[in-house]
Design a protein around this motif. Structure first.
Motif, PDB file in Angstrom:
ATOM      1  N   SER A   1       0.841  -1.200   0.000  1.00  0.00           N
ATOM      2  CA  SER A   1       0.000   0.000   0.000  1.00  0.00           C
ATOM      3  C   SER A   1       0.871   1.243   0.000  1.00  0.00           C
ATOM      4  O   SER A   1       1.982   1.251   0.535  1.00  0.00           O
TER       5      SER A   1
ATOM      6  N   THR B   1      -3.625   0.590  -2.870  1.00  0.00           N
ATOM      7  CA  THR B   1      -3.066  -0.752  -2.738  1.00  0.00           C
ATOM      8  C   THR B   1      -2.816  -1.325  -4.126  1.00  0.00           C
ATOM      9  O   THR B   1      -3.689  -1.281  -4.994  1.00  0.00           O
TER      10      THR B   1
ATOM     11  N   MET C   1       0.536  -1.892   6.625  1.00  0.00           N
ATOM     12  CA  MET C   1      -0.688  -1.917   5.823  1.00  0.00           C
ATOM     13  C   MET C   1      -1.913  -2.014   6.715  1.00  0.00           C
ATOM     14  O   MET C   1      -2.923  -1.343   6.492  1.00  0.00           O
TER      15      MET C   1
ATOM     16  N   TRP D   1      -4.914   0.820   6.735  1.00  0.00           N
ATOM     17  CA  TRP D   1      -6.286   0.464   6.357  1.00  0.00           C
ATOM     18  C   TRP D   1      -7.219   0.435   7.556  1.00  0.00           C
ATOM     19  O   TRP D   1      -8.436   0.640   7.410  1.00  0.00           O
TER      20      TRP D   1
END
Length: 268
Positions: free
Chosen positions: A95, A151, A188, A192
């Motif tokens: 990402s 991503t 990541m 997220w």
């Protein structure tokens, strides 16, 4: 294996996802829920149980009743069983957190698995909610006003590295301040997690809110949000927005902590 549809409501049921043809963060590359439904069992309003679709790739005989039922939101029948398609999972994923000075320059074109946009205020609210700072607030003396969270995936780390290089070159030319690579599962997950908690963060800090869920052409996102923010000011409402930059699906939240409900509804 991977089931690609990734709707924002993580606690939703797959039957509800099919009934609303949910999209989500990976729709830009992999499509919406509709693209992964092979067959279903449905109870019609008459009580009759019927089977639609099949477990093969092509079923072109007669009407596409399967697709009629997908997205019908329970008005045509109740889905009781689903056969869904899964695909091989990508072997490598990374990402990128891409900060910009403002929203107008925060849009680019690539082939990502997911590409989310967010403005500064919603990121700050989310980080307060999760109790962790992930997104930079200032870089090179410039206050960050907007972000892309992208991503990329592929069949090898070399392929993803090449995609990162191409994406970085593209967004830096288009006005990005920097490109931060989250290439470990922990980084990541943090990035997220902040994105996934946007709605909870808004609800935590807002007494009254209403969502307007819209889709616009991807090259009109910044123009539309500028209009939305101006309209919010004119109506005396705080606007918090975020969404999927890859397919133009925007979540616009009208918020208030000091209005009575009746007046709030009128302004909304």
């Amino acid at each position: 294996m991977l089931y690609p549809p990734d709707p924002g409501e993580k606690f939703a049921c797959v039957g509800g996802n099919v009934a609303t043809n949910a999209g989500g963060m990976r729709a830009v590359k992999y499509g919406a829920t509709r693209d992964y439904v092979r067959a279903m069992t449905v109870v019609l309003p008459t009580g009759e149980i019927t089977h639609l679709g099949a477990t093969v790739s092509k079923t072109s005989s007669g009407y596409s009743l399967l697709n009629l039922m997908i997205g019908s939101e329970g008005t045509l029948g109740i889905i009781t069983e689903l056969t869904l398609k899964i695909i091989p999972a990508p072997k490598a994923v990374a990402s990128l957190i891409i900060p910009y000075e403002d929203l107008e320059t925060a849009l680019a074109h690539m082939n990502p698995q997911a590409i989310e946009f967010m403005e500064r205020e919603i990121v700050l609210a989310s980080e307060r909610y999760v109790g962790k700072s992930v997104f930079p607030q200032e870089m090179d003396g410039v206050q960050i006003g907007a972000y892309l969270l992208v991503t990329l995936d592929g069949n090898s780390e070399d392929e993803v590295d090449a995609l990162i290089e191409q994406a970085a070159e593209l967004v830096l030319e288009a006005g990005a301040i920097d490109v931060l690579v989250a290439d470990t599962s922990a980084k990541m997950k943090d990035a997220w997690a902040a994105r996934s908690s946007f709605l909870e963060a808004i609800m935590e800090e807002t007494k009254l809110l209403d969502e307007c869920d819209v889709v616009v052409p991807v090259n009109k996102i910044a123009e539309y949000l500028t209009f939305v923010n101006k309209t919010g000011e004119e109506c005396g409402l705080v606007i918090k927005s975020f969404g999927h930059a890859g397919d133009g699906n925007l979540h616009i939240y009208q918020c208030s902590n000091d209005l009575e409900e009746e007046e709030f509804k009128k302004r909304v």
